[in-house]
Design an enzyme around this catalytic site. Sequence first.
Site, PDB file in Angstrom:
ATOM      1  N   THR A 128     -37.697 -48.744 -35.802  1.00 42.80           N
ATOM      2  CA  THR A 128     -38.423 -47.880 -36.760  1.00 42.80           C
ATOM      3  C   THR A 128     -39.914 -48.193 -36.832  1.00 42.80           C
ATOM      4  O   THR A 128     -40.641 -47.562 -37.600  1.00 42.80           O
ATOM      5  CB  THR A 128     -37.831 -48.030 -38.180  1.00 42.80           C
ATOM      6  OG1 THR A 128     -38.052 -49.382 -38.631  1.00 42.80           O
ATOM      7  CG2 THR A 128     -36.349 -47.705 -38.200  1.00 42.80           C
ATOM      8  N   GLY A 129     -40.370 -49.148 -36.063  1.00 39.28           N
ATOM      9  CA  GLY A 129     -41.804 -49.485 -36.075  1.00 39.28           C
ATOM     10  C   GLY A 129     -42.493 -48.892 -34.871  1.00 39.28           C
ATOM     11  O   GLY A 129     -42.648 -47.664 -34.744  1.00 39.28           O
TER      12      GLY A 129
ATOM     13  N   ASP B 197     -39.418 -61.075 -45.244  1.00 39.56           N
ATOM     14  CA  ASP B 197     -39.749 -61.433 -43.865  1.00 39.56           C
ATOM     15  C   ASP B 197     -38.500 -62.060 -43.247  1.00 39.56           C
ATOM     16  O   ASP B 197     -37.967 -63.030 -43.781  1.00 39.56           O
ATOM     17  CB  ASP B 197     -40.907 -62.452 -43.880  1.00 39.56           C
ATOM     18  CG  ASP B 197     -41.391 -62.799 -42.483  1.00 39.56           C
ATOM     19  OD1 ASP B 197     -42.608 -62.984 -42.322  1.00 39.56           O
ATOM     20  OD2 ASP B 197     -40.551 -62.890 -41.572  1.00 39.56           O
ATOM     21  N   ILE B 198     -38.039 -61.507 -42.155  1.00 37.83           N
ATOM     22  CA  ILE B 198     -36.780 -61.970 -41.554  1.00 37.83           C
ATOM     23  C   ILE B 198     -36.856 -63.433 -41.127  1.00 37.83           C
ATOM     24  O   ILE B 198     -35.826 -64.120 -41.078  1.00 37.83           O
ATOM     25  CB  ILE B 198     -36.381 -61.056 -40.379  1.00 37.83           C
ATOM     26  CG1 ILE B 198     -34.867 -61.183 -40.089  1.00 37.83           C
ATOM     27  CG2 ILE B 198     -37.220 -61.325 -39.137  1.00 37.83           C
ATOM     28  CD1 ILE B 198     -34.327 -60.122 -39.164  1.00 37.83           C
TER      29      ILE B 198
ATOM     30  N   VAL C 215     -41.732 -57.232 -35.593  1.00 34.20           N
ATOM     31  CA  VAL C 215     -40.805 -58.313 -35.958  1.00 34.20           C
ATOM     32  C   VAL C 215     -40.577 -59.264 -34.776  1.00 34.20           C
ATOM     33  O   VAL C 215     -40.413 -60.481 -34.965  1.00 34.20           O
ATOM     34  CB  VAL C 215     -39.467 -57.717 -36.469  1.00 34.20           C
ATOM     35  CG1 VAL C 215     -38.695 -57.000 -35.375  1.00 34.20           C
ATOM     36  CG2 VAL C 215     -38.613 -58.786 -37.138  1.00 34.20           C
ATOM     37  N   ASP C 216     -40.635 -58.726 -33.563  1.00 35.08           N
ATOM     38  CA  ASP C 216     -40.470 -59.574 -32.361  1.00 35.08           C
ATOM     39  C   ASP C 216     -41.584 -60.620 -32.308  1.00 35.08           C
ATOM     40  O   ASP C 216     -41.341 -61.793 -32.038  1.00 35.08           O
ATOM     41  CB  ASP C 216     -40.543 -58.668 -31.122  1.00 35.08           C
ATOM     42  CG  ASP C 216     -39.783 -59.223 -29.923  1.00 35.08           C
ATOM     43  OD1 ASP C 216     -40.124 -58.845 -28.801  1.00 35.08           O
ATOM     44  OD2 ASP C 216     -38.870 -60.046 -30.117  1.00 35.08           O
TER      45      ASP C 216
ATOM     46  N   ASN D 207     -38.184 -55.907 -26.551  1.00 37.80           N
ATOM     47  CA  ASN D 207     -38.305 -54.951 -25.437  1.00 37.80           C
ATOM     48  C   ASN D 207     -37.533 -55.551 -24.269  1.00 37.80           C
ATOM     49  O   ASN D 207     -37.087 -56.691 -24.337  1.00 37.80           O
ATOM     50  CB  ASN D 207     -39.774 -54.691 -25.076  1.00 37.80           C
ATOM     51  CG  ASN D 207     -40.486 -55.946 -24.658  1.00 37.80           C
ATOM     52  OD1 ASN D 207     -40.115 -56.607 -23.687  1.00 37.80           O
ATOM     53  ND2 ASN D 207     -41.503 -56.333 -25.423  1.00 37.80           N
TER      54      ASN D 207
HETATM   55  N1  APR Z   1     -39.537 -59.259 -40.906  1.00 37.56           N
HETATM   56  C1  APR Z   1     -38.739 -58.159 -41.018  1.00 37.56           C
HETATM   57  N2  APR Z   1     -39.055 -56.955 -40.524  1.00 37.56           N
HETATM   58  C2  APR Z   1     -40.255 -56.844 -39.904  1.00 37.56           C
HETATM   59  C3  APR Z   1     -41.144 -57.943 -39.747  1.00 37.56           C
HETATM   60  C4  APR Z   1     -40.736 -59.179 -40.279  1.00 37.56           C
HETATM   61  N3  APR Z   1     -41.499 -60.286 -40.169  1.00 37.56           N
HETATM   62  N4  APR Z   1     -42.255 -57.495 -39.074  1.00 37.56           N
HETATM   63  C5  APR Z   1     -42.067 -56.178 -38.852  1.00 37.56           C
HETATM   64  N5  APR Z   1     -40.874 -55.779 -39.351  1.00 37.56           N
HETATM   65  C6  APR Z   1     -40.276 -54.443 -39.362  1.00 37.56           C
HETATM   66  C7  APR Z   1     -41.195 -53.268 -39.184  1.00 37.56           C
HETATM   67  O1  APR Z   1     -41.890 -52.976 -40.393  1.00 37.56           O
HETATM   68  C8  APR Z   1     -40.177 -52.201 -38.827  1.00 37.56           C
HETATM   69  O2  APR Z   1     -39.581 -51.679 -40.011  1.00 37.56           O
HETATM   70  O3  APR Z   1     -39.384 -54.359 -38.262  1.00 37.56           O
HETATM   71  C9  APR Z   1     -39.099 -52.970 -38.033  1.00 37.56           C
HETATM   72  C10 APR Z   1     -39.111 -52.730 -36.539  1.00 37.56           C
HETATM   73  O4  APR Z   1     -40.441 -52.523 -36.100  1.00 37.56           O
HETATM   74  P1  APR Z   1     -40.989 -53.198 -34.736  1.00 37.56           P
HETATM   75  O5  APR Z   1     -41.059 -54.650 -34.916  1.00 37.56           O
HETATM   76  O6  APR Z   1     -42.234 -52.457 -34.366  1.00 37.56           O
HETATM   77  O7  APR Z   1     -39.833 -52.923 -33.656  1.00 37.56           O
HETATM   78  P2  APR Z   1     -39.472 -51.596 -32.848  1.00 37.56           P
HETATM   79  O8  APR Z   1     -39.891 -50.361 -33.568  1.00 37.56           O
HETATM   80  O9  APR Z   1     -38.026 -51.755 -32.480  1.00 37.56           O
HETATM   81  O10 APR Z   1     -40.381 -51.708 -31.526  1.00 37.56           O
HETATM   82  C11 APR Z   1     -40.027 -52.692 -30.575  1.00 37.56           C
HETATM   83  O11 APR Z   1     -42.243 -53.544 -30.483  1.00 37.56           O
HETATM   84  O12 APR Z   1     -42.765 -55.710 -30.995  1.00 37.56           O
HETATM   85  C12 APR Z   1     -42.506 -54.853 -29.955  1.00 37.56           C
HETATM   86  O13 APR Z   1     -41.531 -56.269 -28.271  1.00 37.56           O
HETATM   87  C13 APR Z   1     -41.257 -55.242 -29.210  1.00 37.56           C
HETATM   88  O14 APR Z   1     -41.727 -53.676 -27.472  1.00 37.56           O
HETATM   89  C14 APR Z   1     -40.910 -53.926 -28.587  1.00 37.56           C
HETATM   90  C15 APR Z   1     -41.225 -52.938 -29.689  1.00 37.56           C
END
Ligand code: APR
Length: 165
Positions: free
Chosen positions: A120-121, A10-11, A33-34, A24
Amino acid sequence: MAEIQVVRGDITDEQVDAVVTAANESLLGGGGVDGAIHRAAGPELAKAGAAQAPCPPGDAVATPSFGLGPRIRHVIHTVGPVWEGGGHGEADVLARCYRRSLEVADDLRAGSIAFPAIATGIYGFPSDEAARIAMSTIRAAHTQVQLVRLVAFDEETYRHLKAQE
Ligand code: APR
């Protein structure tokens, strides 16, 4: 060139000077992760982010880390590309996220930084291609950052990043 470490976890648990969030354009927080970083940092993070919004895809801005501190001093907010099949410059935007985040880290004199697997999420970027872009962009960067940690939240992301080591 920076030392690159691929880790699972977890970051928000990282012991580094700056953590990168996959934001975003509003920088108000979201899910993934945001959401985790905003929950750990507290509501001031969204206020500080909003003061610098909008952040276009491929760019990055820094705010204090608030509740994530004191070890983590900065949050670097970068906005990844929404995956639309690969023909809309998504790879270039993702590379720019890593490059710009390292430039911002250099401006902050951060010695260590942790990245999630940006885009990637929720944004749907294929994690194998994203891992290749992350690793090649960081390796090519002229940065003063000594340690870059790539934090994989799941096994598939971890495998793809390790394959690029
Ligand atoms: N620690 C590390 N990595 C994480 C964590 C965490 N606590 N939570 C999620 N992740 C990983 C996800 O599994 C994925 O591999 O972070 C990566 C990016 O996924 P997202 O968080 O969904 O980000 P992204 O695909 O860039 O989408 C961004 O999602 O949360 C919203 O505000 C954000 O609108 C924006 C969009």
